[in-house]
Motif scaffolding. Structure first.
Motif, PDB file in Angstrom:
ATOM      1  N   GLU A  21       7.450  26.234  -4.756  1.00 44.03           N
ATOM      2  CA  GLU A  21       6.902  27.209  -3.764  1.00 44.03           C
ATOM      3  C   GLU A  21       7.459  27.087  -2.081  1.00 44.03           C
ATOM      4  OE1 GLU A  21       2.630  28.109  -5.739  1.00 44.03           O
ATOM      5  OE2 GLU A  21       2.721  27.656  -3.663  1.00 44.03           O
ATOM      6  N   MET A  22       7.753  27.880  -1.667  1.00 50.31           N
ATOM      7  CA  MET A  22       8.499  27.729  -0.172  1.00 50.31           C
ATOM      8  C   MET A  22       7.992  29.174   0.545  1.00 50.31           C
ATOM      9  SD  MET A  22      12.416  27.392  -0.820  1.00 50.31           S
ATOM     10  CE  MET A  22      12.608  27.341   0.958  1.00 50.31           C
ATOM     11  N   GLU A  23       8.290  29.260   1.634  1.00 50.24           N
ATOM     12  CA  GLU A  23       8.137  30.565   2.605  1.00 50.24           C
ATOM     13  C   GLU A  23       9.535  30.726   3.125  1.00 50.24           C
ATOM     14  OE1 GLU A  23       4.942  30.222   5.204  1.00 50.24           O
ATOM     15  OE2 GLU A  23       3.542  29.995   3.650  1.00 50.24           O
ATOM     16  N   THR A 348       0.055  37.609 -14.502  1.00 54.22           N
ATOM     17  CA  THR A 348      -1.128  37.322 -13.119  1.00 54.22           C
ATOM     18  C   THR A 348      -1.039  36.224 -12.483  1.00 54.22           C
ATOM     19  OG1 THR A 348      -2.487  36.243 -14.839  1.00 54.22           O
ATOM     20  CG2 THR A 348      -2.916  38.559 -14.437  1.00 54.22           C
ATOM     21  N   ALA A 349       0.493  35.569 -12.972  1.00 53.11           N
ATOM     22  CA  ALA A 349       0.783  34.286 -12.464  1.00 53.11           C
ATOM     23  C   ALA A 349       1.516  34.288 -11.240  1.00 53.11           C
ATOM     24  CB  ALA A 349       1.479  33.128 -13.381  1.00 53.11           C
ATOM     25  N   SER A 350       1.152  34.007 -10.070  1.00 56.38           N
ATOM     26  CA  SER A 350       1.978  34.255  -8.904  1.00 56.38           C
ATOM     27  C   SER A 350       3.337  33.829  -9.022  1.00 56.38           C
ATOM     28  CB  SER A 350       1.260  33.514  -7.668  1.00 56.38           C
ATOM     29  OG  SER A 350       1.961  33.747  -6.438  1.00 56.38           O
ATOM     30  N   SER A 351       3.668  32.601  -9.268  1.00 55.75           N
ATOM     31  CA  SER A 351       4.882  31.802  -9.320  1.00 55.75           C
ATOM     32  C   SER A 351       5.770  32.802 -10.348  1.00 55.75           C
ATOM     33  CB  SER A 351       4.751  30.555  -9.892  1.00 55.75           C
ATOM     34  OG  SER A 351       4.298  30.311 -11.013  1.00 55.75           O
ATOM     35  N   LEU A 352       5.089  33.042 -11.471  1.00 57.13           N
ATOM     36  CA  LEU A 352       5.941  34.007 -12.365  1.00 57.13           C
ATOM     37  C   LEU A 352       6.299  35.141 -11.851  1.00 57.13           C
ATOM     38  CD1 LEU A 352       7.475  34.104 -15.024  1.00 57.13           C
ATOM     39  CD2 LEU A 352       5.242  34.935 -16.083  1.00 57.13           C
ATOM     40  N   ARG A 353       5.407  35.757 -11.232  1.00 59.22           N
ATOM     41  CA  ARG A 353       5.977  37.212 -10.480  1.00 59.22           C
ATOM     42  C   ARG A 353       6.940  37.042  -9.368  1.00 59.22           C
ATOM     43  NH1 ARG A 353       1.300  39.644  -8.455  1.00 59.22           N
ATOM     44  NH2 ARG A 353       2.063  41.645  -8.946  1.00 59.22           N
ATOM     45  N   ARG A 354       6.754  35.961  -8.789  1.00 66.73           N
ATOM     46  CA  ARG A 354       7.807  35.652  -7.620  1.00 66.73           C
ATOM     47  C   ARG A 354       9.301  35.453  -8.023  1.00 66.73           C
ATOM     48  NH1 ARG A 354       3.737  32.236  -5.597  1.00 66.73           N
ATOM     49  NH2 ARG A 354       5.495  30.195  -5.902  1.00 66.73           N
ATOM     50  N   ALA A 376       6.117  45.917  -3.521  1.00 69.70           N
ATOM     51  CA  ALA A 376       6.256  45.335  -2.185  1.00 69.70           C
ATOM     52  C   ALA A 376       5.156  46.113  -1.176  1.00 69.70           C
ATOM     53  CB  ALA A 376       7.454  45.197  -1.494  1.00 69.70           C
ATOM     54  N   MET A 377       5.100  47.285  -1.340  1.00 66.62           N
ATOM     55  CA  MET A 377       4.254  48.218  -0.366  1.00 66.62           C
ATOM     56  C   MET A 377       2.721  47.946  -0.634  1.00 66.62           C
ATOM     57  SD  MET A 377       4.166  50.373   2.118  1.00 66.62           S
ATOM     58  CE  MET A 377       5.828  51.172   2.310  1.00 66.62           C
ATOM     59  N   SER A 378       2.545  47.646  -1.948  1.00 67.40           N
ATOM     60  CA  SER A 378       1.032  47.719  -2.374  1.00 67.40           C
ATOM     61  C   SER A 378       0.493  46.314  -2.816  1.00 67.40           C
ATOM     62  CB  SER A 378       0.678  48.441  -3.675  1.00 67.40           C
ATOM     63  OG  SER A 378       1.502  48.041  -4.700  1.00 67.40           O
ATOM     64  N   GLU A 379       1.479  45.231  -2.815  1.00 67.03           N
ATOM     65  CA  GLU A 379       1.083  44.064  -3.385  1.00 67.03           C
ATOM     66  C   GLU A 379       0.146  43.271  -2.463  1.00 67.03           C
ATOM     67  OE1 GLU A 379       0.296  40.927  -5.334  1.00 67.03           O
ATOM     68  OE2 GLU A 379       1.868  42.307  -6.301  1.00 67.03           O
ATOM     69  N   ALA A 380      -0.883  42.536  -3.017  1.00 68.77           N
ATOM     70  CA  ALA A 380      -1.933  41.962  -2.023  1.00 68.77           C
ATOM     71  C   ALA A 380      -1.464  40.447  -2.083  1.00 68.77           C
ATOM     72  CB  ALA A 380      -3.412  42.123  -2.770  1.00 68.77           C
ATOM     73  N   ASP A 381      -0.999  39.883  -2.949  1.00 62.89           N
ATOM     74  CA  ASP A 381      -0.611  38.378  -2.947  1.00 62.89           C
ATOM     75  C   ASP A 381       0.492  38.223  -1.882  1.00 62.89           C
ATOM     76  OD1 ASP A 381       0.897  35.783  -3.220  1.00 62.89           O
ATOM     77  OD2 ASP A 381      -0.339  35.934  -5.217  1.00 62.89           O
ATOM     78  N   ASP A 382       0.277  37.578  -0.903  1.00 60.92           N
ATOM     79  CA  ASP A 382       1.221  37.556   0.281  1.00 60.92           C
ATOM     80  C   ASP A 382       2.761  36.913  -0.090  1.00 60.92           C
ATOM     81  OD1 ASP A 382      -0.293  38.439   2.234  1.00 60.92           O
ATOM     82  OD2 ASP A 382      -1.026  36.581   2.991  1.00 60.92           O
ATOM     83  N   LYS A 383       2.658  35.775  -1.050  1.00 54.73           N
ATOM     84  CA  LYS A 383       3.841  35.020  -1.550  1.00 54.73           C
ATOM     85  C   LYS A 383       4.521  36.066  -2.613  1.00 54.73           C
ATOM     86  CE  LYS A 383       2.343  30.429  -0.767  1.00 54.73           C
ATOM     87  NZ  LYS A 383       2.283  28.887  -1.309  1.00 54.73           N
ATOM     88  N   VAL A 384       3.844  36.781  -3.325  1.00 49.33           N
ATOM     89  CA  VAL A 384       4.667  37.645  -4.271  1.00 49.33           C
ATOM     90  C   VAL A 384       5.107  38.747  -3.422  1.00 49.33           C
ATOM     91  CG1 VAL A 384       4.135  39.190  -6.100  1.00 49.33           C
ATOM     92  CG2 VAL A 384       3.117  37.069  -6.062  1.00 49.33           C
ATOM     93  N   ALA A 385       4.476  39.325  -2.249  1.00 49.10           N
ATOM     94  CA  ALA A 385       4.872  40.437  -1.587  1.00 49.10           C
ATOM     95  C   ALA A 385       6.153  39.900  -0.915  1.00 49.10           C
ATOM     96  CB  ALA A 385       3.938  40.699  -0.583  1.00 49.10           C
ATOM     97  N   GLU A 386       6.140  38.763  -0.273  1.00 47.61           N
ATOM     98  CA  GLU A 386       7.496  38.254   0.394  1.00 47.61           C
ATOM     99  C   GLU A 386       8.614  38.315  -0.619  1.00 47.61           C
ATOM    100  OE1 GLU A 386       6.612  35.186   3.739  1.00 47.61           O
ATOM    101  OE2 GLU A 386       5.842  34.237   1.978  1.00 47.61           O
ATOM    102  N   ALA A 387       8.296  37.959  -1.735  1.00 49.65           N
ATOM    103  CA  ALA A 387       9.380  37.544  -2.657  1.00 49.65           C
ATOM    104  C   ALA A 387       9.976  38.922  -3.052  1.00 49.65           C
ATOM    105  CB  ALA A 387       8.909  36.925  -3.942  1.00 49.65           C
ATOM    106  N   LEU A 388       9.126  39.889  -3.226  1.00 56.05           N
ATOM    107  CA  LEU A 388       9.714  41.404  -3.616  1.00 56.05           C
ATOM    108  C   LEU A 388      10.526  41.785  -2.283  1.00 56.05           C
ATOM    109  CD1 LEU A 388       6.183  42.572  -4.886  1.00 56.05           C
ATOM    110  CD2 LEU A 388       8.203  42.596  -5.976  1.00 56.05           C
ATOM    111  N   VAL A 389      10.213  41.562  -1.056  1.00 53.40           N
ATOM    112  CA  VAL A 389      10.869  42.063   0.205  1.00 53.40           C
ATOM    113  C   VAL A 389      12.218  41.326   0.182  1.00 53.40           C
ATOM    114  CG1 VAL A 389      11.049  41.996   2.607  1.00 53.40           C
ATOM    115  CG2 VAL A 389       8.674  42.668   1.507  1.00 53.40           C
TER     116      VAL A 389
END
Length: 541
Positions: A21-23, A348-354, A376-389
Motif C-alpha cells: 500500500e502506498m499513496e 470488497t477487498a480494497s487491495s484487490l480492487r486497487r 472513480a466519480m462515485s468510489e467512497a474508498d479513498d485509496k481505491v478512488a486514487e487507484a482508479l484516477v
C-alpha cells in the motif's frame, strides 16, 4: 530429426507479485508500486540482491532476451560483489547470444566470464556455447576461432566429451537415441549429463520423451532433472503435458515442481491451459500455485480466463489474488477487460480492487476509460478512488485530460480529486496546462486551487510563465496569488519578470509584494536584476 536448440535455462521461481500500500503522486504503474514497496522495506544488502536477481531471472525463463539482458546488466551494475554475480554474468552472456548480438562480442563475453569466474558451475556450459559460436564464426570465414576451440578441448577430457556429445546429437540416424542413452548410463559428471539432456531435446521421438521423463523424475542431480524438465517442455512429445502435470503436483523438490509448471506453459496448447488451471486450483504448495498462475498469464490464451478470475475472486491469499488480475491483463484477450470489470465490481477487498484498476489500465483498451472514470466519480474508498484516477492517467487515451478535469470538479473522494489534478499535471501538453488554468480560476477548494497553480509551474519554463502571468489577476484569493508568485519564481523564466515587478511595486497586499521580490531574486537573468535595482531606487515603471 528436427533441429532445435533448447535454451540452457535453469528454471526459476516466479517473481513475487507483491503490491504494497502506498499513496502515489505521479501516476504509478502497478509494477512500479511493487518496486517502491520493496525499496521501502528495511532489507540487508544480500536480501536486496537476492530479490533483484530473482526478478531478472524471470525474464531469462520467459525467454524475453532483450529485457533479460537489460535487467541483468542493471543487476550487475548494482550488485557486482554479490554471491549471484557469477551466475548473473553467465545469463547475461546467454541472453545476449539469444538476443542476436554480434557473435564475436558474445564469444568474448563468455571468454571474459570464464576468466573471471573459473570455478563457476556454468563454466562448462559457457565453453560449450563458445564451441558452437566458434564453429559458426569459422564457417563465416572468421579466422583464429578453431585454434581457440582446440585449446578449450585440451583443457580437460570433459570438454572433449561435451563437444563429442554435441556432434553425435546432430547425426540423423536411428541409432543416435540409443547411443545417447548408453552414454547417459555410463556418465557420472552432472555437466556432461546435462549436455546429454540438451542433445536429447533435438529428438521428438517417443523413446527420447520417455528417457527425458525418467531423468526428470529420478536423476540424483537436481540440475539434471530441471534440464530434463525444460527439454520436455520444449519438445513435441505427446506425453509431455500429462507427465509434467503429475510431476508438478507430486514432486517433493519445489524447484523441480516449479520447473515442471513452467515447462507446461511452453507447450502452448489447450491441454496446457487445462493442466495449469488444475494445478492453480488444486496444488497444496502456494509457490507451485503462484507458478501456475504466472504461467497461465503468459500463455496468451483466453481459455485461461475462468481459472484466473476464480483465483482472483475466490482465493484466500491476497498476493495471489492481485497477481491473478495482472495475469488477466497480460492475456491480451478481448474478454480480459470484461473479466477485470467483473472482479472489480464483485470484490470488497480494497487491495484487490486497487490492483484491478491498474490491471484495467494495463490492458491498454480504450473501452476501459468509461468504466474507470465512472467508478472513480462515485468510489467512497479513498485509496481505491486514487487507484482508479491514476489508472486513467496510465491509460493515456485521448480524452483522458477531460475525464480527469471532470473528476477534479466532482469526484466523491477528496483524495480522488487531488489525484486527478496530479494526473493532469503528469499528462503534460497544452490541453493539460489549460485544464489546470481553468481549475486554478474556478476551483473553490483552496488546496486544489493552489495545487493546480504549482502544477502549471512544472509545465516547462516558457509555457508555465505565460500561463501563470495570464491568470494571476484572475485569482480571487491572496493565497492563490501567493502560490502563483512562488510558481513564477520557480520557473526561472525571464518572461515572468514584468508580472513580478508589477506585483512587487503595485500590489496592495504586502505578503504578495514581498513574495514577488523574492521570486525576482530566484530568476537568473539581467532583466530580473534590473527589476530589483528599480525596486531599490523606488521606481515603479
Amino acid at each position: 530429426m528436427k533441429s532445435r536448440l533448447l535454451p540452457l535455462v535453469i528454471l526459476l521461481g516466479a517473481a513475487t507479485a507483491l503490491l504494497a500500500e502506498m499513496e502515489p503522486r505521479r501516476s504509478p504503474a502497478p509494477w512500479d508500486l511493487l518496486l517502491g514497496a520493496l525499496a521501502s522495506q528495511e532489507q540487508d544488502p544480500q536480501e536486496a540482491a537476492s530479490q533483484a536477481y530473482r526478478a531478472a531471472q524471470n525474464y531469462v525463463y520467459e525467454q524475453r532476451w532483450a529485457e533479460a539482458a537489460g535487467q541483468l546488466e542493471n543487476f550487475l551494475s548494482k550488485y557486482a560483489g554479490s554471491r549471484f554475480a557469477a551466475e548473473a554474468t553467465f545469463w547475461l552472456c546467454y541472453s545476449r547470444e539469444k538476443r542476436g548480438d554480434d557473435a564475436e562480442q558474445v564469444y568474448q563475453a563468455y571468454k571474459a566470464f570464464i576468466k573471471k569466474y573459473p570455478r563457476s558451475s556454468y563454466v562448462d556450459e559457457a565453453k560449450a556455447n563458445m564451441i558452437l559460436l566458434a564453429a559458426a564464426l569459422a564457417k563465416a570465414g572468421k579466422t583464429g576461432y578453431q585454434a581457440e576451440v582446440q585449446a578449450m578441448r585440451e583443457d580437460a577430457d570433459e570438454d572433449l566429451r561435451l563437444q563429442a556429445i554435441i556432434a553425435i546429437s546432430r547425426r540423423d540416424d536411428p541409432e543416435t537415441v540409443k547411443t545417447l542413452k548408453d552414454l547417459l548410463a555410463a556418465e557420472k559428471s552432472p555437466a556432461v549429463r546435462r549436455k546429454i539432456v540438451y542433445a536429447f531435446s533435438n529428438f521428438d521421438t517417443p523413446e527420447a520423451g520417455e528417457t527425458l521423463s525418467q531423468l526428470a523424475a529420478n536423476d540424483p542431480e537436481v540440475s539434471v532433472r530441471k534440464s530434463a524438465v525444460a527439454a520436455i517442455g520444449n519438445s513435441e512429445w505427446t506425453g509431455a503435458v500429462p507427465f509434467l502435470t503429475r510431476l508438478a503436483k507430486n514432486e517433493q523438490d519445489p524447484e523441480v515442481a516449479k520447473a515442471a509448471v513452467y515447462a507446461i506453459a511452453n507447450q502452448s496448447s489447450r491441454a496446457a491451459v487445462s493442466a495449469l488451471s488444475e494445478i492453480l486450483e488444486g496444488a497444496g504448495d502456494l509457490e507451485i500455485r503462484k507458478a501456475a498462475l504466472y504461467s497461465l498469464g503468459n500463455t496468451g490464451e483466453a481459455a485461461a480466463l475462468p481459472a484466473l478470475e476464480k483465483a482472483a475472486l475466490q482465493g484466500t491469499e491476497p498476493r495471489l489474488q492481485e497477481a491473478a488480475v495482472y495475469a488477466i491483463a497480460n492475456l491480451d484477450a478481448p474478454q480480459a477487460l470484461q473479466s477485470l470489470q467483473n472482479i472489480f465490481t464483485k470484490s470488497t477487498a480494497s487491495s484487490l480492487r486497487r490492483a484491478t484498476a491498474y490491471a484495467m489500465a494495463n490492458t491498454g483498451a480504450a473501452q476501459a476509460m468509461a468504466f474507470l472514470s465512472a467508478a472513480a466519480m462515485s468510489e467512497a474508498d479513498d485509496k481505491v478512488a486514487e487507484a482508479l484516477v491514476y489508472a486513467i492517467g496510465n491509460l493515456g487515451t485521448p480524452g483522458a485530460v477531460d475525464k480527469l478535469q471532470t473528476l477534479v470538479a466532482g469526484a466523491r473522494s477528496q483524495k480522488a480529486r487531488k489525484a486527478a489534478l496530479y494526473a493532469i499535471g503528469n499528462a503534460g501538453g497544452e490541453a493539460a496546462v489549460q485544464a489546470l488554468a481553468k481549475i486554478a480560476t474556478t476551483q473553490s477548494e483552496a488546496a486544489l486551487q493552489e495545487a493546480a497553480i504549482y502544477a502549471i509551474g512544472n509545465a516547462g519554463e516558457a509555457q508555465a510563465a505565460a500561463t501563470l502571468t495570464g491568470l494571476i489577476d484572475k485569482l480571487s484569493t491572496p493565497e492563490a496569488k501567493l502560490a502563483a508568485v512562488h510558481a513564477l519564481g520557480n520557473t526561472n523564466a525571464e518572461a515572468a519578470v514584468p508580472a513580478l515587478f508589477r506585483l512587487a511595486t503595485q500590489e496592495s497586499n504586502q505578503r504578495i509584494r514581498s513574495a514577488a521580490v523574492s521570486a525576482l531574486g530566484q530568476i537568473d537573468s539581467p532583466k530580473a536584476k534590473e527589476a530589483l535595482l528599480k525596486i531599490i531606487r523606488g521606481e515603479k515603471q
